[in-house]
Design an enzyme around this catalytic site. Structure first.
Site, mmCIF file in Angstrom:
data_model
loop_
_atom_site.group_PDB
_atom_site.id
_atom_site.type_symbol
_atom_site.label_atom_id
_atom_site.label_comp_id
_atom_site.label_asym_id
_atom_site.label_seq_id
_atom_site.Cartn_x
_atom_site.Cartn_y
_atom_site.Cartn_z
ATOM 1 N N CYS A 205 42.951 -36.192 -16.221
ATOM 2 C CA CYS A 205 43.759 -35.545 -17.752
ATOM 3 C C CYS A 205 45.303 -36.051 -17.523
ATOM 4 O O CYS A 205 46.003 -35.490 -16.595
ATOM 5 C CB CYS A 205 43.431 -34.417 -17.707
ATOM 6 S SG CYS A 205 44.256 -33.478 -19.421
ATOM 7 N N CYS B 112 45.822 -40.841 -22.593
ATOM 8 C CA CYS B 112 44.929 -39.758 -22.402
ATOM 9 C C CYS B 112 43.468 -40.253 -22.187
ATOM 10 O O CYS B 112 43.020 -41.272 -22.680
ATOM 11 C CB CYS B 112 44.786 -39.174 -23.994
ATOM 12 S SG CYS B 112 43.567 -37.938 -24.214
HETATM 13 N N1 DGL Z 1 41.788 -35.821 -21.823
HETATM 14 C C1 DGL Z 1 43.236 -35.302 -21.805
HETATM 15 C C2 DGL Z 1 44.374 -36.208 -21.525
HETATM 16 O O1 DGL Z 1 44.080 -37.040 -20.745
HETATM 17 C C3 DGL Z 1 43.673 -34.211 -22.909
HETATM 18 C C4 DGL Z 1 42.776 -33.958 -24.216
HETATM 19 C C5 DGL Z 1 43.250 -32.650 -24.659
HETATM 20 O O2 DGL Z 1 44.223 -32.631 -25.616
HETATM 21 O O3 DGL Z 1 42.609 -31.753 -24.029
HETATM 22 O O4 DGL Z 1 45.498 -35.971 -21.838
#
Ligand code: DGL
Length: 263
Positions: A73, A187
């Site tokens: 993430c 993301c």
């Molecule tokens: N998948 C996450 C990232 O890479 C974030 C998604 C969220 O907002 O929870 O930033």
């Protein structure tokens, strides 16, 4: 520690990272934790994201004794990596925006960073831009709607293409956007909808993300490690309850995660 590779994201986005690691290390046991009780991270403040990620990784690490932790993430990594690394008893690999490879391949010298609202405001992103893309114009846009779209897609729902168009427009409409040729998917949810983004782009854009680099890093850190026998069933853990994961089961199975558990 001899346990699985542990992945953490707020939702399904980290599966884009898990997929690359699973291809590179086909025998490694994998556990994927979606912090669905804390989803989404991208609209939260820094203190809240740090506290959640540190607390959760502490508990998961104690219970699972992983060989390696991957914060799959960008939001959690750009905010909390520096806090959790020194306190966890295991190596931690983070996911940070792939600004370097984007700058290496941009011809127009205008690159876009599409992330969450929290990620695009992090000093970490400004530092990466200054270090690796000093001669580029770096446009940034945060989209919570695109995170929701990726979640919905994996639940098997139809998403209106205006969501994808709107996210790209957030970059293209900025000064210099007409010359942007590379977009960093900053993301981990976004590579899951890369085809949809490409389909609505007004001209061919190159999308880059960090998954392949993370897989290489994991393979390096785990070099020499053997996982005898066939790969164990992959496990998906949901902090917000299994019920929330039910609609995702077919997609999870497609990523090799056969079991779904509560945490
Ligand atoms: N998948 C996450 C990232 O890479 C974030 C998604 C969220 O907002 O929870 O930033």
């Amino acid at each position: 520690m001899s346990g699985p590779i542990l992945f953490l994201d707020s939702g399904v986005g980290g599966l884009s990272v898990l997929r690359a690691v699973a291809e590179r290390l086909p025998d490694a046991p994998l556990v994927y934790c979606a912090d669905s009780a804390g989803f989404p991270y991208g609209t939260k403040g820094e203190a809240e994201v740090s506290a959640r990620v540190a607390g959760l990784l502490g508990r998961l690490t104690e219970r699972l004794q992983p060989s390696l932790v991957v914060i799959a993430c960008n939001t959690a990594s750009t905010i909390a990596l520096g806090y959790v690394r020194p306190v966890l008893p295991v190596a931690v690999v983070g996911t940070v925006p792939a600004i370097k490879p984007a700058a290496e391949t941009s011809v127009s010298r205008v690159i876009g960073v599409l992330g969450t609202e929290a990620t695009v405001r992090q000093p970490y992103v400004a530092e990466l831009s200054a270090r690796f893309a000093g001669d580029c114009r770096v446009l940034k846009h945060g989209s919570a709607a695109l995170v929701e779209a990726a979640e919905a897609k994996l639940r098997g729902e139809v998403v209106d293409s205006s969501v994808y168009r709107g996210a790209l427009e957030g970059l293209l409409a900025q000064p210099g956007g007409d010359r942007m040729d590379v977009v960093v998917l900053a993301c981990t949810h976004f590579p899951l909808v890369a085809e949809e983004l490409a389909a609505v782009a007004p001209r061919p854009l190159r999308f880059v993300d960090g998954a392949a680099g993370i897989a290489r890093r994991c393979a390096h850190l785990l070099e020499g490690r053997n996982w005898p026998g066939a790969r164990a069933e992959g496990i998906a853990i949901f902090t917000g309850g299994i019920a929330g994961g039910a609609a995702l089961r077919p997609a999870l199975q497609g990523f090799g995660l056969q079991r779904v558990e509560d945490f």
